[in-house]
Design a protein around this motif. Structure first.
Motif, PDB file in Angstrom:
ATOM      1  N   ALA A 164       0.860  -1.180   0.000  1.00 10.36           N
ATOM      2  CA  ALA A 164       0.000   0.000   0.000  1.00 10.36           C
ATOM      3  C   ALA A 164       0.899   1.234   0.000  1.00 10.36           C
ATOM      4  O   ALA A 164       1.885   1.290   0.744  1.00 10.36           O
ATOM      5  CB  ALA A 164      -0.906   0.008   1.218  1.00 10.36           C
ATOM      6  N   VAL A 165       0.546   2.222  -0.828  1.00 11.47           N
ATOM      7  CA  VAL A 165       1.416   3.381  -1.010  1.00 11.47           C
ATOM      8  C   VAL A 165       0.619   4.671  -0.853  1.00 11.47           C
ATOM      9  O   VAL A 165      -0.502   4.785  -1.360  1.00 11.47           O
ATOM     10  CB  VAL A 165       2.099   3.351  -2.388  1.00 11.47           C
ATOM     11  CG1 VAL A 165       3.070   4.522  -2.528  1.00 11.47           C
ATOM     12  CG2 VAL A 165       2.829   2.030  -2.603  1.00 11.47           C
ATOM     13  N   ALA A 166       1.204   5.642  -0.165  1.00  6.67           N
ATOM     14  CA  ALA A 166       0.605   6.968  -0.010  1.00  6.67           C
ATOM     15  C   ALA A 166       1.738   7.978   0.088  1.00  6.67           C
ATOM     16  O   ALA A 166       2.907   7.652  -0.191  1.00  6.67           O
ATOM     17  CB  ALA A 166      -0.292   7.008   1.228  1.00  6.67           C
ATOM     18  N   LYS A 214      -4.267   7.915   7.931  1.00  8.17           N
ATOM     19  CA  LYS A 214      -3.213   6.922   8.139  1.00  8.17           C
ATOM     20  C   LYS A 214      -3.194   5.956   6.939  1.00  8.17           C
ATOM     21  O   LYS A 214      -4.061   6.020   6.059  1.00  8.17           O
ATOM     22  CB  LYS A 214      -3.452   6.140   9.438  1.00  8.17           C
ATOM     23  CG  LYS A 214      -3.405   6.993  10.704  1.00  8.17           C
ATOM     24  CD  LYS A 214      -2.010   7.483  11.020  1.00  8.17           C
ATOM     25  CE  LYS A 214      -1.989   8.495  12.154  1.00  8.17           C
ATOM     26  NZ  LYS A 214      -2.368   7.960  13.439  1.00  8.17           N
ATOM     27  N   LEU A 215      -2.222   5.051   6.940  1.00  5.11           N
ATOM     28  CA  LEU A 215      -2.092   4.074   5.851  1.00  5.11           C
ATOM     29  C   LEU A 215      -1.957   2.688   6.432  1.00  5.11           C
ATOM     30  O   LEU A 215      -1.053   2.422   7.231  1.00  5.11           O
ATOM     31  CB  LEU A 215      -0.857   4.396   4.998  1.00  5.11           C
ATOM     32  CG  LEU A 215      -0.583   3.459   3.812  1.00  5.11           C
ATOM     33  CD1 LEU A 215      -1.667   3.592   2.752  1.00  5.11           C
ATOM     34  CD2 LEU A 215       0.797   3.751   3.207  1.00  5.11           C
ATOM     35  N   SER A 216      -2.872   1.789   6.053  1.00  4.78           N
ATOM     36  CA  SER A 216      -2.736   0.385   6.448  1.00  4.78           C
ATOM     37  C   SER A 216      -2.204  -0.405   5.264  1.00  4.78           C
ATOM     38  O   SER A 216      -2.037   0.131   4.161  1.00  4.78           O
ATOM     39  CB  SER A 216      -4.079  -0.189   6.906  1.00  4.78           C
ATOM     40  OG  SER A 216      -4.816  -0.704   5.810  1.00  4.78           O
ATOM     41  N   ASP A 217      -1.961  -1.692   5.470  1.00 10.50           N
ATOM     42  CA  ASP A 217      -1.493  -2.516   4.360  1.00 10.50           C
ATOM     43  C   ASP A 217      -2.561  -2.684   3.295  1.00 10.50           C
ATOM     44  O   ASP A 217      -2.270  -3.145   2.194  1.00 10.50           O
ATOM     45  CB  ASP A 217      -1.047  -3.888   4.875  1.00 10.50           C
ATOM     46  CG  ASP A 217      -2.221  -4.702   5.407  1.00 10.50           C
ATOM     47  OD1 ASP A 217      -2.580  -5.719   4.780  1.00 10.50           O
ATOM     48  OD2 ASP A 217      -2.784  -4.327   6.449  1.00 10.50           O
ATOM     49  N   LYS A 218      -3.793  -2.265   3.612  1.00 14.16           N
ATOM     50  CA  LYS A 218      -4.888  -2.385   2.653  1.00 14.16           C
ATOM     51  C   LYS A 218      -5.236  -1.073   1.957  1.00 14.16           C
ATOM     52  O   LYS A 218      -6.027  -1.075   1.015  1.00 14.16           O
ATOM     53  CB  LYS A 218      -6.138  -2.927   3.366  1.00 14.16           C
ATOM     54  CG  LYS A 218      -5.981  -4.335   3.901  1.00 14.16           C
ATOM     55  CD  LYS A 218      -7.260  -4.832   4.554  1.00 14.16           C
ATOM     56  CE  LYS A 218      -7.114  -6.258   5.063  1.00 14.16           C
ATOM     57  NZ  LYS A 218      -8.378  -6.761   5.697  1.00 14.16           N
TER      58      LYS A 218
END
Length: 574
Positions: free
Chosen positions: A417-419, A553-557
């Motif tokens: 996952a990318v942000a 926030k950023l999760s693996d999904k």
């Protein structure tokens, strides 16, 4: 049988006297006369009222070795970090390891594993598991109930876990950042008695007035001491001190003793300060920690005076565990348990393709959501910014401090996952970590895809750890740093740094002081070599996947909006 000035926190008196210790307990307290200034002082030991031992990167025996030097005799410890990786097996591991040393760990039953359904964790701790854990005498409470929406909406599983804690007559810890007013009252009425997530004085005041115990937190990343310390004078029976998350370098420097000194420097009463540091946690959690009464366990500190608090001895169950800055707890090795199952990543897997433009649309009409990291806080902001575009891809913009953030599922192979994120300040290279609250997938931030992939793969190859990569502009370390690496047998080069964490990808059983020194090198590498402007870049990175703390926030999904508790797209078209 020490003789000194003895503090009685119950009647708030000081007298000169002698403690007689037999079989680890205080058999007799003899008053010899009034306080004698210039003589040492005996007081109860300090308690960290909420901490995740795993965040020190140290196993419980190694944590204890460092903590006792600062006068800490006990912790209220939530093992949900290792619980998210290994479930009940991980919690049982912490119980076993904690029992190996003369230190009073009070572990809780994790209430939210996994923390949310929007991320991949390594295990689940359900109602049956919570019932089993709460039945153990070593488990003292239900750990922080992070799912406050579940409490407010009467989620059956959440309410069952709370009811189980009440049935076992064990406290329930809270976690409700920003919750105020009628919603805060409903959360409290459900049986939740503490909160360590207040960000402002107004929030703490609102909850304290409603009877909640407020924990003043000063950890390696999240710090609210200055905002909340005024509450100590207003609600002395409801305030406790905690660290929540404490990395090894700052643990080596100090612990709850630092909050004691800061509170005293702000003019707070010695009695109120010691209530928060010693008395309130013992009473609230019913800890098996002595408070200098006859019959109590012989847990106490001897300090030079009540201004400097220079520690001469820390005593637990009558045993001297630290003296004059030296720990007496053994340097123990531990079993390595873990769960890591993902393959190395390539730079190509981290690319972010720009969504095609509509006919006639200008690039300036395209925005992306960017996480704004806040130094010293777990909360983040959401920014809407113009992306930097190269060859049809959205790329980091180092000049504007907009870097790429990546989360990799460590439990199974899946696309990363990318942000994008602002305020890390890196000028080149990347850092990565398998400490990523709460599910502890691999989190990385960097200036280019090649560096980010390299940092991630260092962690994968080690089956857990913290890494840093200099990228395309490596700098030579000075001779002192190079010599220190050689002394610690660190096999990385000036272009890379790696601190392996072989226990669950969260901890190491190496000597805690060596780990603190190596972590300091890693921290310096991130700041001096790569340019990070954050006080604790690795600690801050570890919270960028913490979905239960708003706003973005950023999760693996995927990218996650903490205010709506739902996924949100990266790219926006005006």
């Amino acid at each position: 049988m020490p003789t000194a000035n003895i503090l009685n926190l119950f009647d708030q008196t000081i007298y000169y006297g002698t403690l007689t210790v037999e079989n680890g307990r205080i058999a007799r307290v003899d008053r010899l006369g009034p306080e004698q200034p210039g003589e040492p002082y005996i007081l109860p030991g300090f308690v960290d009222a909420h901490v995740h031992i795993e965040s020190s990167l140290l196993t419980p025996p190694q944590f204890a070795r460092l903590a006792v030097v600062h006068g800490t005799v006990a912790t209220v410890s939530d093992p949900h970090e290792i619980g998210n990786v290994l479930g009940v097996e991980g919690v049982e591991y912490m119980l076993r390891e904690g029992s190996r040393v003369p230190f009073k760990f009070m572990f809780g039953a994790p209430s939210c594993v996994p923390a949310t359904q929007f991320e991949t964790a390594g295990a689940t701790i359900g109602v049956r598991d919570v019932r089993y854990l709460l039945s153990l005498k070593e488990i003292g409470y239900l750990a922080e109930m992070m799912n406050f929406p579940g409490v407010l909406h009467q989620d059956p599983e959440v309410m069952t876990k709370i009811a189980l804690a009440q049935a076992f007559n064990k406290p329930v810890d809270g976690h409700a950042p920003g919750l105020r007013g009628e919603e805060a009252q409903r959360y409290i009425d459900a049986g939740i008695s503490t909160d360590h997530e207040c960000f402002t004085y107004e929030e703490g005041l609102d909850k304290a007035k409603r009877g909640m115990k407020i924990l003043i937190r000063e950890g390696s990343a999240a710090r609210n001491f200055d905002a909340l310390i005024p509450l100590l004078a207003e609600f002395p029976e409801q305030i406790m001190f905690c660290s929540d998350d404490k990395h090894p370098d700052t643990l080596a420097e100090g612990h709850i003793n630092q909050l004691v000194l800061r509170a005293l420097a702000k003019g707070h009463s010695i009695w109120n300060v010691l209530r928060a540091a010693c008395l309130n946690p013992v009473l609230h959690y019913r800890l098996p920690v002595g408070l200098l009464r006859e019959g109590d366990p012989a847990d106490y500190l001897i300090v030079n005076n009540l201004q400097a608090f220079q520690l001469q001895q820390t005593v637990i169950n009558g045993q001297v565990v630290a003296e004059n800055g030296q720990s007496a707890i053994a340097d123990l090795r531990s079993e390595h348990i873990n769960q890591f199952n993902c393959d190395p990543k390539t730079a190509d897997e981290l690319a972010v393709t720009l969504t095609p433009f509509s006919e006639g649309q200008s690039p300036k009409e395209r925005l992306i959501r960017v996480i704004e990291a806040l130094d010293g806080q777990l909360i983040t902001n959401e920014l809407l910014l113009e992306p930097s575009i190269e060859s049809g891809q959205i790329v980091p913009d180092v000049e504007r401090d907009i870097l790429k953030l990546v989360v990799v599922n460590r439990y199974q192979n899946a696309p990363p996952a990318v942000a994008f994120i602002k305020n890390f300040g890196l000028k080149h290279g990347a850092i990565a970590s398998s400490v990523g609250h709460d599910s502890h997938n691999i989190t990385a931030v960097g200036c280019d895809d090649e560096s980010i992939a390299q940092a991630i793969n260092l962690v994968i190859d080690a089956q857990g750890g913290l890494s840093a990569v200099a990228g395309t502009r490596p700098h030579e370390h000075d001779q002192e740093l190079m010599s220190r690496r050689e002394f610690l047998h660190i096999t990385t080069t000036p272009e890379t740094q790696l601190l392996p964490l072989p226990v669950a990808g969260l901890m190491t059983d190496r000597d805690g002081y060596d780990v603190a020194a190596q972590y300091t090198l890693l921290d310096l590498f991130a700041k001096q070599e790569l340019g990070s402007t954050l006080a604790a870049p690795f600690m801050t990175l570890s919270f960028m996947a913490l979905l239960v703390i708003p706003a973005l926030k950023l999760s693996d999904k995927g990218l996650f909006d903490g205010s709506t508790f739902s996924f949100t797209p990266l790219q926006i078209v005006k």
